[in-house]
Design an enzyme around this catalytic site. Sequence first.
Site, PDB file in Angstrom:
ATOM      1  CB  CYS A  74       5.261   4.833   7.260  1.00  0.00           C
ATOM      2  SG  CYS A  74       3.544   4.407   7.540  1.00  0.00           S
TER       3      CYS A  74
ATOM      4  N   GLY B 273       8.312  12.228  10.397  1.00  0.00           N
ATOM      5  CA  GLY B 273       7.987  11.346  11.520  1.00  0.00           C
ATOM      6  C   GLY B 273       6.939  10.362  11.062  1.00  0.00           C
TER       7      GLY B 273
ATOM      8  CE  LYS C 136       6.315   0.077  10.904  1.00  0.00           C
ATOM      9  NZ  LYS C 136       6.000  -1.101  10.155  1.00  0.00           N
TER      10      LYS C 136
ATOM     11  CD  GLU D 298       0.291   0.937   3.204  1.00  0.00           C
ATOM     12  OE1 GLU D 298      -0.061   2.036   2.777  1.00  0.00           O
ATOM     13  OE2 GLU D 298       1.124   0.790   4.128  1.00  0.00           O
ATOM     14  CG  PHE D 299       2.358   2.817  -2.672  1.00  0.00           C
ATOM     15  CD1 PHE D 299       3.703   2.663  -2.323  1.00  0.00           C
ATOM     16  CD2 PHE D 299       1.811   1.926  -3.571  1.00  0.00           C
ATOM     17  CE1 PHE D 299       4.468   1.646  -2.871  1.00  0.00           C
ATOM     18  CE2 PHE D 299       2.567   0.904  -4.134  1.00  0.00           C
ATOM     19  CZ  PHE D 299       3.895   0.762  -3.775  1.00  0.00           C
ATOM     20  CG  LEU D 300      -3.086   3.209   1.734  1.00  0.00           C
ATOM     21  CD1 LEU D 300      -4.045   2.480   2.657  1.00  0.00           C
ATOM     22  CD2 LEU D 300      -3.793   3.648   0.458  1.00  0.00           C
TER      23      LEU D 300
ATOM     24  CE  LYS E  98       0.187  12.379   6.886  1.00  0.00           C
ATOM     25  NZ  LYS E  98       0.241  11.823   5.557  1.00  0.00           N
TER      26      LYS E  98
HETATM   27  C1  UGA Z   1       4.113   7.542   4.064  1.00  0.00           C
HETATM   28  C2  UGA Z   1       4.171   7.519   2.524  1.00  0.00           C
HETATM   29  O1  UGA Z   1       4.017   8.839   2.009  1.00  0.00           O
HETATM   30  C3  UGA Z   1       3.062   6.625   1.961  1.00  0.00           C
HETATM   31  O2  UGA Z   1       3.191   6.528   0.542  1.00  0.00           O
HETATM   32  C4  UGA Z   1       3.210   5.235   2.571  1.00  0.00           C
HETATM   33  O3  UGA Z   1       2.189   4.365   2.119  1.00  0.00           O
HETATM   34  C5  UGA Z   1       3.118   5.341   4.077  1.00  0.00           C
HETATM   35  O4  UGA Z   1       4.170   6.202   4.548  1.00  0.00           O
HETATM   36  C6  UGA Z   1       3.271   3.957   4.643  1.00  0.00           C
HETATM   37  O5  UGA Z   1       4.338   3.347   4.504  1.00  0.00           O
HETATM   38  O6  UGA Z   1       2.265   3.368   5.091  1.00  0.00           O
HETATM   39  P1  UGA Z   1       2.668   8.902   5.877  1.00  0.00           P
HETATM   40  O7  UGA Z   1       3.598   8.320   6.889  1.00  0.00           O
HETATM   41  O8  UGA Z   1       1.215   8.853   6.128  1.00  0.00           O
HETATM   42  O9  UGA Z   1       2.888   8.167   4.441  1.00  0.00           O
HETATM   43  O10 UGA Z   1       3.036  10.413   5.721  1.00  0.00           O
HETATM   44  P2  UGA Z   1       3.719  11.380   4.647  1.00  0.00           P
HETATM   45  O11 UGA Z   1       2.675  12.258   4.063  1.00  0.00           O
HETATM   46  O12 UGA Z   1       4.559  10.628   3.708  1.00  0.00           O
HETATM   47  O13 UGA Z   1       4.638  12.255   5.616  1.00  0.00           O
HETATM   48  C7  UGA Z   1       5.661  11.636   6.396  1.00  0.00           C
HETATM   49  C8  UGA Z   1       6.450  12.677   7.160  1.00  0.00           C
HETATM   50  O14 UGA Z   1       7.249  13.448   6.279  1.00  0.00           O
HETATM   51  C9  UGA Z   1       5.587  13.693   7.941  1.00  0.00           C
HETATM   52  O15 UGA Z   1       6.175  13.897   9.210  1.00  0.00           O
HETATM   53  C10 UGA Z   1       5.662  14.954   7.102  1.00  0.00           C
HETATM   54  O16 UGA Z   1       5.512  16.122   7.862  1.00  0.00           O
HETATM   55  C11 UGA Z   1       7.061  14.840   6.520  1.00  0.00           C
HETATM   56  N1  UGA Z   1       7.225  15.549   5.246  1.00  0.00           N
HETATM   57  C12 UGA Z   1       6.549  15.154   4.129  1.00  0.00           C
HETATM   58  C13 UGA Z   1       8.133  16.588   5.159  1.00  0.00           C
HETATM   59  O17 UGA Z   1       8.796  16.960   6.158  1.00  0.00           O
HETATM   60  N2  UGA Z   1       8.305  17.209   3.955  1.00  0.00           N
HETATM   61  C14 UGA Z   1       7.639  16.856   2.843  1.00  0.00           C
HETATM   62  O18 UGA Z   1       7.866  17.462   1.763  1.00  0.00           O
HETATM   63  C15 UGA Z   1       6.727  15.805   2.927  1.00  0.00           C
END
Ligand code: UGA
Length: 469
Positions: A279, A276, A282, A150-152, A339
């Site tokens: 996902c 953070g 870890k 999944e890429f959610l 986030k």
């Molecule tokens: C992430 C991936 O984006 C999903 O594709 C993946 O499916 C998921 O992990 C997973 O493995 O289940 P998620 O952890 O929900 O999704 O959050 P993201 O939107 O990717 O953000 C992750 C972190 O990166 C947050 O703390 C966010 O604030 C930070 N972030 C994101 C940044 O600091 N800068 C950015 O440009 C984007």
Amino acid sequence: MRIAVVGSGYVGLVTGTCFADMGHEVLLVDNNDQKLAELGSGDVPIHERFLPELLARHRGKKIKFSNDLQAAVRACDAIFIAVGTPATDRGDADLSYVESVAREIAGAVDSYKIVVEKSTVPVYTSQWIRTVIIRNGANPASFDLASNPEFLREGTAVTDFLYPDRIVVGVESDRCAQVLREIYAPLTSGDYYSRADAIPRPDRAQIPPRLIITSTRSAELIKHASNAFLAMKISFINAVASICESVGANVQQVCDGIGSDSRIGPRFLNPGIGYGGSCFPKDLMAFRAVAKECGYDFRLLDEVMRINEDQRHRFLKKVRSVLWTLRGKRLGVLGLAFKGGTDDIRESPAILLVQELLREGCHICAHDPAAMDRAKEVLPASVEYTSGPYEAATGADALLILTEWEEFAGLELDRLRNLLKYPIVIDGRNLYDPAVMSAHGFSYYSVGRPETLTEDSTAAVRPDKRHIF
Ligand code: UGA
């Protein structure tokens, strides 16, 4: 199709609910009876857009809840494993839940089934699941194993599921591929999108999505490599932001310049206080561990993690250098979730920063639109929680923005300035334009962009940290 989804956590619940919305009959299986009872009675345990509507639409009809895994296996054509794979102390993934589900599935395979790993797992896991199912008595010809990562993203998981950039299906047989093609046919044929009650199409969605069929091992690697790449992109821009701070450049302009190269792209290039969540941290450790096991020393990932941690320390240093001493200072904090758009605080850089500021003797007055209840479970009782962002700012020595909630990006600036004790905003998510903040009389500090100072700013006495290269 009749589909069993094992595990009603984040991934399982979203997957099961979206399959139901695509027209399948779903049995969501969990061994936690209380959780099942809550789901059955209408509770939605996670903060996820569109999930309450979809659950209300399908609960008791296209989606049912059960604690009987074996009965679910007998009743369904496809069994998706979506149980947790937490990190062990060594950093690799703990696959014991996956294994125990595989053992239980083995005893119930009575006709052809496909068993699909949905949880994020290291390469070779599908092979192990297959071995465990056979060892526990199933006929090898009666089932196939697939990997369907999944890429959610949390907060947009429902739309990410229904409007994916791609659907990755790792299989070892055509028969198994055919079942997965049918499962995803409502999306890949475009039928789902022509329905009047379909979940609204997000910007940028390419429909119909592409179905990529690979081997199981490649699919497993695609998941880990995707998350590692995205985390690397964030750490890369955070490192560039640090250089921007040293030379007085503006990282936003740099992002615009590099992100408009179509080979690089502008997304996931937002600097801040680091990534953070449940996902990236870890999965990076797990990918690092699995690479090592396979004989490759993936040191690039160490550096990605190091930069990420460093980013938090740099922010803390910034707070210190703006406020001089921290003991007894009252700080308004906007954002506790890892986030925007979620109540999840796992590995949240905002929480880690608040803990550090508390250790330094600050008084924290925090607001988060969704994560305050969760934060109360991990932060000391001394933290004050407020009903809104303005209340958090009231009387504060400075306002810290730690989570990129949309709600925090459009505050009434004059009102905010009047509420703060000093007009100081330290923005860890670059939500505001420095020129606008300056025009509204703020001393404004962000990540990788020049500071704007008011005349009476205490920061004006700071030694100039800029280096000449
Ligand atoms: C992430 C991936 O984006 C999903 O594709 C993946 O499916 C998921 O992990 C997973 O493995 O289940 P998620 O952890 O929900 O999704 O959050 P993201 O939107 O990717 O953000 C992750 C972190 O990166 C947050 O703390 C966010 O604030 C930070 N972030 C994101 C940044 O600091 N800068 C950015 O440009 C984007």
